[in-house]
Design a protein around this motif. Structure first.
Motif, PDB file in Angstrom:
ATOM      1  N   ARG A  32      41.570  15.213 103.336  1.00 56.42           N
ATOM      2  CA  ARG A  32      41.521  15.900 102.034  1.00 56.42           C
ATOM      3  C   ARG A  32      42.794  15.646 101.241  1.00 56.42           C
ATOM      4  O   ARG A  32      42.754  15.406 100.037  1.00 56.42           O
ATOM      5  CB  ARG A  32      41.343  17.408 102.230  1.00 56.42           C
ATOM      6  N   VAL A  33      43.938  15.713 101.925  1.00 58.35           N
ATOM      7  CA  VAL A  33      45.221  15.497 101.259  1.00 58.35           C
ATOM      8  C   VAL A  33      45.316  14.064 100.746  1.00 58.35           C
ATOM      9  O   VAL A  33      45.715  13.826  99.596  1.00 58.35           O
ATOM     10  CB  VAL A  33      46.400  15.827 102.202  1.00 58.35           C
ATOM     11  N   LEU A  34      44.942  13.108 101.566  1.00 56.63           N
ATOM     12  CA  LEU A  34      45.009  11.703 101.148  1.00 56.63           C
ATOM     13  C   LEU A  34      44.070  11.420  99.981  1.00 56.63           C
ATOM     14  O   LEU A  34      44.423  10.702  99.044  1.00 56.63           O
ATOM     15  CB  LEU A  34      44.687  10.778 102.329  1.00 56.63           C
ATOM     16  N   THR A  35      42.877  11.997 100.020  1.00 56.49           N
ATOM     17  CA  THR A  35      41.920  11.834  98.915  1.00 56.49           C
ATOM     18  C   THR A  35      42.475  12.452  97.639  1.00 56.49           C
ATOM     19  O   THR A  35      42.391  11.853  96.563  1.00 56.49           O
ATOM     20  CB  THR A  35      40.566  12.476  99.281  1.00 56.49           C
ATOM     21  N   LEU A  36      43.063  13.615  97.770  1.00 56.22           N
ATOM     22  CA  LEU A  36      43.659  14.281  96.617  1.00 56.22           C
ATOM     23  C   LEU A  36      44.799  13.450  96.037  1.00 56.22           C
ATOM     24  O   LEU A  36      44.907  13.282  94.818  1.00 56.22           O
ATOM     25  CB  LEU A  36      44.166  15.659  97.046  1.00 56.22           C
ATOM     26  N   TYR A  37      45.632  12.886  96.905  1.00 55.04           N
ATOM     27  CA  TYR A  37      46.750  12.045  96.469  1.00 55.04           C
ATOM     28  C   TYR A  37      46.239  10.808  95.718  1.00 55.04           C
ATOM     29  O   TYR A  37      46.721  10.480  94.639  1.00 55.04           O
ATOM     30  CB  TYR A  37      47.585  11.637  97.688  1.00 55.04           C
ATOM     31  N   TRP A  96      56.679  12.368  90.012  1.00 55.29           N
ATOM     32  CA  TRP A  96      56.554  13.775  90.387  1.00 55.29           C
ATOM     33  C   TRP A  96      55.550  13.934  91.533  1.00 55.29           C
ATOM     34  O   TRP A  96      55.824  14.629  92.514  1.00 55.29           O
ATOM     35  CB  TRP A  96      56.111  14.592  89.167  1.00 55.29           C
ATOM     36  N   ALA A  97      54.386  13.299  91.394  1.00 57.82           N
ATOM     37  CA  ALA A  97      53.342  13.423  92.426  1.00 57.82           C
ATOM     38  C   ALA A  97      53.842  12.862  93.760  1.00 57.82           C
ATOM     39  O   ALA A  97      53.688  13.498  94.808  1.00 57.82           O
ATOM     40  CB  ALA A  97      52.072  12.705  91.988  1.00 57.82           C
ATOM     41  N   ARG A  98      54.449  11.693  93.717  1.00 58.34           N
ATOM     42  CA  ARG A  98      54.957  11.091  94.958  1.00 58.34           C
ATOM     43  C   ARG A  98      56.003  11.973  95.615  1.00 58.34           C
ATOM     44  O   ARG A  98      55.984  12.178  96.830  1.00 58.34           O
ATOM     45  CB  ARG A  98      55.546   9.710  94.670  1.00 58.34           C
ATOM     46  N   ARG A 143      57.756  15.390  99.851  1.00 56.20           N
ATOM     47  CA  ARG A 143      58.539  16.573 100.203  1.00 56.20           C
ATOM     48  C   ARG A 143      57.772  17.464 101.179  1.00 56.20           C
ATOM     49  O   ARG A 143      58.367  18.120 102.035  1.00 56.20           O
ATOM     50  CB  ARG A 143      58.878  17.347  98.931  1.00 56.20           C
ATOM     51  N   ASN A 144      56.468  17.468 101.080  1.00 52.87           N
ATOM     52  CA  ASN A 144      55.655  18.357 101.911  1.00 52.87           C
ATOM     53  C   ASN A 144      54.936  17.650 103.055  1.00 52.87           C
ATOM     54  O   ASN A 144      54.108  18.257 103.724  1.00 52.87           O
ATOM     55  CB  ASN A 144      54.637  19.082 101.021  1.00 52.87           C
ATOM     56  N   ALA A 171      47.577  21.568  94.221  1.00 51.16           N
ATOM     57  CA  ALA A 171      47.456  20.169  93.795  1.00 51.16           C
ATOM     58  C   ALA A 171      46.099  19.925  93.136  1.00 51.16           C
ATOM     59  O   ALA A 171      46.013  19.209  92.136  1.00 51.16           O
ATOM     60  CB  ALA A 171      47.661  19.232  94.977  1.00 51.16           C
ATOM     61  N   SER A 172      45.050  20.539  93.670  1.00 52.74           N
ATOM     62  CA  SER A 172      43.720  20.400  93.065  1.00 52.74           C
ATOM     63  C   SER A 172      43.709  20.986  91.660  1.00 52.74           C
ATOM     64  O   SER A 172      43.108  20.404  90.742  1.00 52.74           O
ATOM     65  CB  SER A 172      42.664  21.098  93.922  1.00 52.74           C
ATOM     66  N   ASN A 173      44.373  22.111  91.483  1.00 49.70           N
ATOM     67  CA  ASN A 173      44.456  22.731  90.159  1.00 49.70           C
ATOM     68  C   ASN A 173      45.234  21.843  89.184  1.00 49.70           C
ATOM     69  O   ASN A 173      44.834  21.696  88.030  1.00 49.70           O
ATOM     70  CB  ASN A 173      45.100  24.110  90.245  1.00 49.70           C
ATOM     71  N   HIS A 174      46.339  21.264  89.655  1.00 47.85           N
ATOM     72  CA  HIS A 174      47.117  20.353  88.809  1.00 47.85           C
ATOM     73  C   HIS A 174      46.267  19.147  88.397  1.00 47.85           C
ATOM     74  O   HIS A 174      46.292  18.728  87.238  1.00 47.85           O
ATOM     75  CB  HIS A 174      48.380  19.864  89.525  1.00 47.85           C
ATOM     76  N   LEU A 175      45.531  18.607  89.351  1.00 49.83           N
ATOM     77  CA  LEU A 175      44.681  17.453  89.072  1.00 49.83           C
ATOM     78  C   LEU A 175      43.613  17.810  88.041  1.00 49.83           C
ATOM     79  O   LEU A 175      43.373  17.059  87.094  1.00 49.83           O
ATOM     80  CB  LEU A 175      44.037  16.941  90.358  1.00 49.83           C
TER      81      LEU A 175
END
Length: 87
Positions: free
Chosen positions: A20-25, A47-49, A54-55, A71-75
Motif C-alpha cells: 500500500r505504501v509503495l503504491t501510494l508513493y 517533499w514527497a521523497r 524519513r518514515n 499521505a492519501s489525503n495529500h494525494l
C-alpha cells in the motif's frame, strides 16, 4: 525443526501494508509529474521523497496507518487541485 522463513521476512499484514505504501508513493510521484510549473514540481517531488524516506523505518502499526491516511489525503488534495487548474 528449523523454520525455512528467514528472520527478516515480513508477515502477510506487513507485506500488504508495504505494498500500500509503495503504491501510494508511486501514485504520488505520478501525480506530481502532472504539475505544470517545474519549480513546484521539484519542490513537491523533494517533499514527497523526504517524507517517505524519513518514515521508512517506522514500525508502529498505528503510526504507519495514520501516515498512510495522511499521505492519501495529500494525494487526493493534489489531484483535486490539478483537476481544478485544468478546468
Amino acid at each position: 525443526m528449523i523454520s525455512r522463513v528467514p528472520p527478516a521476512a515480513l508477515s502477510l499484514k506487513q507485506f500488504l501494508q508495504r505494498q500500500r505504501v509503495l503504491t501510494l508513493y508511486r501514485n504520488m510521484l505520478r501525480t506530481i509529474r502532472q504539475v505544470p510549473d517545474e519549480a513546484d514540481r521539484k519542490y513537491l517531488r523533494d517533499w514527497a521523497r523526504d517524507e517517505f524516506k524519513r518514515n521508512k523505518d517506522a514500525t508502529n502499526q498505528d503510526a504507519i496507518r495514520m501516515m498512510i491516511t495522511q499521505a492519501s489525503n495529500h494525494l487526493e488534495e493534489l489531484q483535486k487541485s490539478l483537476a481544478l487548474a485544468r478546468s
